[in-house]
Design an enzyme around this catalytic site. Structure first.
Site, PDB file in Angstrom:
ATOM      1  N   GLU A  38      98.426   9.724  41.777  1.00 16.33           N
ATOM      2  CA  GLU A  38      97.125   9.212  41.337  1.00 16.33           C
ATOM      3  C   GLU A  38      96.682   9.959  40.096  1.00 16.33           C
ATOM      4  O   GLU A  38      96.807  11.186  40.026  1.00 16.33           O
ATOM      5  CB  GLU A  38      96.021   9.420  42.386  1.00 16.33           C
ATOM      6  CG  GLU A  38      96.054   8.531  43.598  1.00 16.33           C
ATOM      7  CD  GLU A  38      94.852   8.772  44.506  1.00 16.33           C
ATOM      8  OE1 GLU A  38      93.830   9.317  44.033  1.00 16.33           O
ATOM      9  OE2 GLU A  38      94.923   8.414  45.693  1.00 16.33           O
ATOM     10  N   GLU A  84      83.289   6.743  42.118  1.00 14.62           N
ATOM     11  CA  GLU A  84      84.280   6.337  43.110  1.00 14.62           C
ATOM     12  C   GLU A  84      84.511   4.831  43.130  1.00 14.62           C
ATOM     13  O   GLU A  84      85.583   4.368  43.505  1.00 14.62           O
ATOM     14  CB  GLU A  84      83.851   6.809  44.509  1.00 14.62           C
ATOM     15  CG  GLU A  84      84.011   8.293  44.741  1.00 14.62           C
ATOM     16  CD  GLU A  84      85.473   8.705  44.777  1.00 14.62           C
ATOM     17  OE1 GLU A  84      86.233   8.131  45.576  1.00 14.62           O
ATOM     18  OE2 GLU A  84      85.859   9.599  44.001  1.00 14.62           O
ATOM     19  N   GLU A 120      86.365  -0.823  43.348  1.00 13.03           N
ATOM     20  CA  GLU A 120      86.234  -1.077  44.778  1.00 13.03           C
ATOM     21  C   GLU A 120      84.795  -0.840  45.220  1.00 13.03           C
ATOM     22  O   GLU A 120      84.338   0.305  45.285  1.00 13.03           O
ATOM     23  CB  GLU A 120      87.203  -0.182  45.545  1.00 13.03           C
ATOM     24  CG  GLU A 120      88.667  -0.429  45.192  1.00 13.03           C
ATOM     25  CD  GLU A 120      89.605   0.596  45.795  1.00 13.03           C
ATOM     26  OE1 GLU A 120      89.761   0.604  47.026  1.00 13.03           O
ATOM     27  OE2 GLU A 120      90.155   1.402  45.021  1.00 13.03           O
TER      28      GLU A 120
END
Length: 488
Positions: free
Chosen positions: A278, A341, A332
């Site tokens: 990531e 986030e 998301e």
């Protein structure tokens, strides 16, 4: 990605056919000679959202972007079925909450691989299993179960005569006790004997690799007093010299990776490879998340892709290509924590790009550049209103290319000259007396020319680039009475 309050400070800094062929030759001629040692770019496909496209649509999106590897956070049947026969290699995951069961005995992992791997493999090209994710910072303290779970999953694969699927587990940089300078990198002492050394030994024995989640954004936003934004975004041409070995680091990303390599070397595992499982940069964040913006996210990911695909390894391991999974495919909307986030995606759920970044060598080669030495500087902005131009709502799915006023007059003029010359953009409307001559500003004229080139090239990825002098917008731009075309 698990959100932690602060990642330790890592090395700080002191303060169309013929046309396409022609462009490709120009662009490729500017790539480094170490191209043969280049790495790979892949993507993380997280699904903590309620508005994402269906998995079959996502597979088509991945193919359209030239992405051949994807990493999941589970073994969802609809996703794995959609990937069947696609030719896209997949890394799946056994979640943290299953670690204790997987560690308890091989009978559990025998059943798990039968249901979650062999039900799809080999039609779905599962190439690796991530056992857990950032386990060392998991508040449920699943660390003791990690290595036994990894061994059991591997044994279950071997039992059914499949040994080509690699087993690993992503670790966060918080597993390091020391990371600056990179040569002094070391793991947290309390992790070394119980889990780090056994895990590295298992990876070595099975021919696997360490997965590392590396986020320069976290280190930068927590240490803006000692880490420069240019260093975090691959724009520090001078670099930082490691005082212990004289190696020069041009980016925080490379410094972070070499801190991990140094920590592994100290334990005698200098022959175990690393995959960056990531890395990314958020396009939006809370007020205290310094540096979270579309412009910086585009710069980080754009410059990272070019670095990975056109250069070799890190200063400490120069001959080992970088293999990187970007985080993430989509924004998301159901992720918890700070605003960042929910804003790491390269795409909105509508499949529209958050910003334009070439993801393959082909896309990089076809990206027009005003100055080859500066092509890694991607400048991307959200649509806005200014005195020089307005943006109006557009038909869904349409995009335009406009000029950035932030790159300076010299670079913008060079890009405009290219677009109207070799680029073969239709620049007649911005000539004196023509319909789009006014407003007579460099930004307005460049925007028209860039958009003409972009539309003529079918809005292909990388065609709104111009060495960072242009960016894509989804609202119809308006300069004076000039109408912007949406296709040719």
């Amino acid at each position: 990605m698990l959100c932690v309050p602060k990642i330790q400070s890592v090395m700080a800094t002191p303060s169309a056919p013929l046309l396409l062929l022609f462009l490709s030759l120009i662009s490729l001629s500017s790539l480094p000679s170490t191209l043969s040692a280049s790495g790979s770019i892949a993507i993380n496909y997280g699904r903590v959202a309620n508005d994402l496209p269906s998995p079959p649509h996502v597979v088509q999106l991945l193919k359209a972007q030239g992405l051949t590897k994807v990493k999941l956070y589970d073994t969802d049947s609809t996703v794995l079925s959609a990937l069947s026969g696609s030719g896209i290699s997949v890394t799946v995951a056994l979640p943290n909450e299953l670690l204790s069961s997987a560690a308890a005995g091989q009978s559990y992992t025998d059943s798990w691989v039968q249901s979650n791997i062999f039900a799809y493999y080999p039609k779905t090209l599962i190439e690796a299993i991530a056992v857990g994710n950032e386990v060392f910072v998991d508040p449920k303290n699943t660390t003791p179960f990690l290595v036994p779970a990894m061994k059991n999953v591997y044994s279950s694969l071997v039992k059914y005569n499949v040994s080509s699927i690699k087993i690993s587990s992503p670790i966060a940089l918080s597993a390091l006790q020391t990371s600056y300078p990179s040569s002094s990198g070391s793991f947290q002492p309390e992790l070394v004997e119980p889990v780090i050394k056994p895990m590295l030994n298992f990876l070595k024995q099975t021919g696997s690799y360490v997965m590392v989640n590396a986020y320069p954004f976290f280190a930068y936003t927590a240490n803006t007093d000692t880490i420069s934004l240019d260093y975090a975004l691959f724009r520090d041409d001078k670099g930082v010299t490691d005082p212990n070995n004289g190696l020069v680091y041009k980016s925080l990303f490379e410094a972070q990776l070499d801190a991990v390599f140094a920590a592994m070397n100290t334990l005698g595992f200098n022959d175990v490879k690393v995959v960056v499982s990531e890395t990314g940069w958020p396009s939006k964040g809370d007020e205290n998340e310094v540096g979270a913006s579309q412009q910086n996210a585009a710069a980080y990911n754009g410059n990272l892709v070019r670095r990975v695909l056109t250069s070799g390894g890190t200063p400490l391991r120069p001959d080992e290509p970088l293999n990187v999974y970007l985080f993430a495919l989509f924004n998301e909307n159901q992720k918890t924590g700070p605003t960042s986030e929910r804003n790491y995606g390269l795409f909105y759920p509508s499949e529209q790009k958050v910003y334009d970044v070439p993801l393959t060598l082909e896309a990089l080669a076809s990206a027009p550049t005003a100055s080859p030495s500066n092509t890694s500087r991607v400048v991307t902005k959200p649509p806005s209103t200014s005195s020089s131009g307005d943006f109006f709502p557009s038909t869904a799915g349409q995009t335009w290319c406009v000029a950035s006023g932030d790159v300076g007059e010299e670079k913008l003029k060079a890009a405009l000259d290219y677009a109207c010359g070799e680029g073969a953009a239709d620049c007649r409307p911005i000539q004196p007396g023509a319909t789009c001559y006014n407003p007579n500003t460099l930004v307005a004229h460049a925007s028209y020319a860039f958009n003409s080139y972009y539309q003529k090239n079918a809005r292909r990825s990388g065609s709104c680039y111009f060495g960072g002098a242009a960016y894509v917008v989804s609202q119809l731009p308006k300069y004076g009475s000039c109408d912007y075309p949406t296709g040719y």
